[in-house]
Design a protein around this motif. Structure first.
Motif, PDB file in Angstrom:
ATOM      1  N   ASP A  17       0.864  -1.179   0.000  1.00  0.00           N
ATOM      2  CA  ASP A  17       0.000   0.000   0.000  1.00  0.00           C
ATOM      3  C   ASP A  17       0.896   1.223   0.000  1.00  0.00           C
ATOM      4  O   ASP A  17       1.562   1.520   0.999  1.00  0.00           O
ATOM      5  CB  ASP A  17      -0.878  -0.027   1.255  1.00  0.00           C
ATOM      6  N   VAL A  20      -0.709   5.787   2.830  1.00  0.00           N
ATOM      7  CA  VAL A  20      -1.556   5.774   4.023  1.00  0.00           C
ATOM      8  C   VAL A  20      -1.276   7.030   4.834  1.00  0.00           C
ATOM      9  O   VAL A  20      -0.160   7.543   4.854  1.00  0.00           O
ATOM     10  CB  VAL A  20      -1.324   4.518   4.882  1.00  0.00           C
ATOM     11  N   LEU A  46       3.691  -0.881   3.865  1.00  0.00           N
ATOM     12  CA  LEU A  46       2.915   0.358   3.797  1.00  0.00           C
ATOM     13  C   LEU A  46       3.853   1.549   3.736  1.00  0.00           C
ATOM     14  O   LEU A  46       4.901   1.569   4.393  1.00  0.00           O
ATOM     15  CB  LEU A  46       2.003   0.510   5.021  1.00  0.00           C
ATOM     16  N   SER A 217      -4.379   2.670  -0.568  1.00  0.00           N
ATOM     17  CA  SER A 217      -5.667   2.876   0.115  1.00  0.00           C
ATOM     18  C   SER A 217      -5.985   4.352   0.281  1.00  0.00           C
ATOM     19  O   SER A 217      -7.144   4.747   0.273  1.00  0.00           O
ATOM     20  CB  SER A 217      -5.648   2.196   1.488  1.00  0.00           C
ATOM     21  N   PRO A 238      -5.809   0.205   5.547  1.00  0.00           N
ATOM     22  CA  PRO A 238      -5.095  -0.647   4.582  1.00  0.00           C
ATOM     23  C   PRO A 238      -5.672  -2.050   4.440  1.00  0.00           C
ATOM     24  O   PRO A 238      -5.511  -2.668   3.382  1.00  0.00           O
ATOM     25  CB  PRO A 238      -3.674  -0.683   5.155  1.00  0.00           C
TER      26      PRO A 238
END
Length: 283
Positions: A17, A20, A46, A217, A238
């Motif tokens: 991801d 974030v 992330l 996300s 996420p």
């Protein structure tokens, strides 16, 4: 534990991801649980987005606490460009010197809301383009209603920067092809799952070469509207990235595992991520 059933029979991984926003108040009370949920959903890495100096410092601190799961960016969002001072670039340069800080941004232009004037935005963006050229780190870009000027500035600097992603792309065909002509990466969010305002992306998405596609996300915003049932706490996180993955895979008519692997490999290549962020981990 994760309270919703994933759209697949089992988690798909690796799944990185790239965007974030953990320092929004939506995550003030349960960030550890959010990280656990993400890993249970198959998210292996992330990227924490820095949007101003304070945010960028917090992102780096958290990334250093979870080196096998998190990395960070450092930058000043166009909304905050009015806060740019002579010392801002030096502070960002110090943050970017840290291995866990992998990109310059979130930076760019936003002529939709103009929380900072276009002139202030262009100044801050120019300074951050300079930082990207000096550090060799890629750009994490934001653009809204400013495609013409953004492309103009990026074209001037393209030979001096290692790479860039236009995060949360929601624009039109001409702008998309302009970014692709510059060999940039394109970040796709839950916007593509929105049957009210995201359908214009559906025919465009397969035009993005698979080696330039990234997934994010942008939590806590843009919760995928194909997520059923909706969580009681109406925020994105996420752990819901698999629903974005599912929509993207449908539009490309490719297996979800192929899209997950390709986008994660792309993220690793662009941001020079540690290999550990592509490895399956359980909380």
């Amino acid at each position: 534990m994760l309270q919703i059933k994933l759209p697949f029979s089992q988690p798909i991984f690796p799944l990185v991801d790239i965007g974030v926003n953990f320092f929004d108040k939506a995550f003030a009370d349960d960030l550890d649980e959010v990280l656990e949920h993400a890993q249970l959903a198959g998210v292996t890495g992330l990227l924490l987005t820095g949007t101003d100096l304070d945010n960028s410092e917090q992102a780096l601190k958290l990334a250093n606490q979870h080196p096998n799961l998190l990395c960070s960016t450092a930058g000043v969002h166009p909304h905050s460009a009015a806060d740019w001072t002579k010392s801002t670039a030096a502070t960002l340069q110090d943050l970017l010197a840290e291995p866990a800080c992998v990109a310059v941004g979130e930076t760019g232009l936003d002529f939709n809301r103009n929380f900072s004037t276009p002139k202030q935005q262009q100044l801050a963006f120019e300074e951050q383009l300079t930082l990207a050229a000096e550090t060799g780190k890629p750009l994490f870009l934001h653009e809204r209603d400013a495609g013409v000027k953004m492309l103009e500035m990026l074209h001037t600097w393209r030979d001096s920067i290692s790479g860039a992603v236009v995060h949360c792309f929601t624009g039109e065909k001409k702008t998309l092809f302009g970014y692709l002509d510059l060999d940039l990466y394109i970040g796709i969010t839950g916007w593509v799952c929105d049957e009210r305002r995201g359908t214009h992306l559906w025919p465009l998405l397969p035009s993005i070469p698979l080696n330039r596609l990234l997934i994010e996300s942008d939590s806590p915003w843009l919760i995928p509207r194909n997520l059923k049932p909706r969580p009681k706490k109406y925020r994105n996180e996420p752990a819901y990235l698999p629903w974005v993955l599912q929509q993207i895979a449908q539009l490309y008519a490719l297996p979800v595992q192929e899209i997950a692997t390709l986008t994660s490999t792309n993220a690793q290549r662009l941001f020079n991520l540690p290999v550990a962020l592509l490895e399956r981990k359980l909380p």
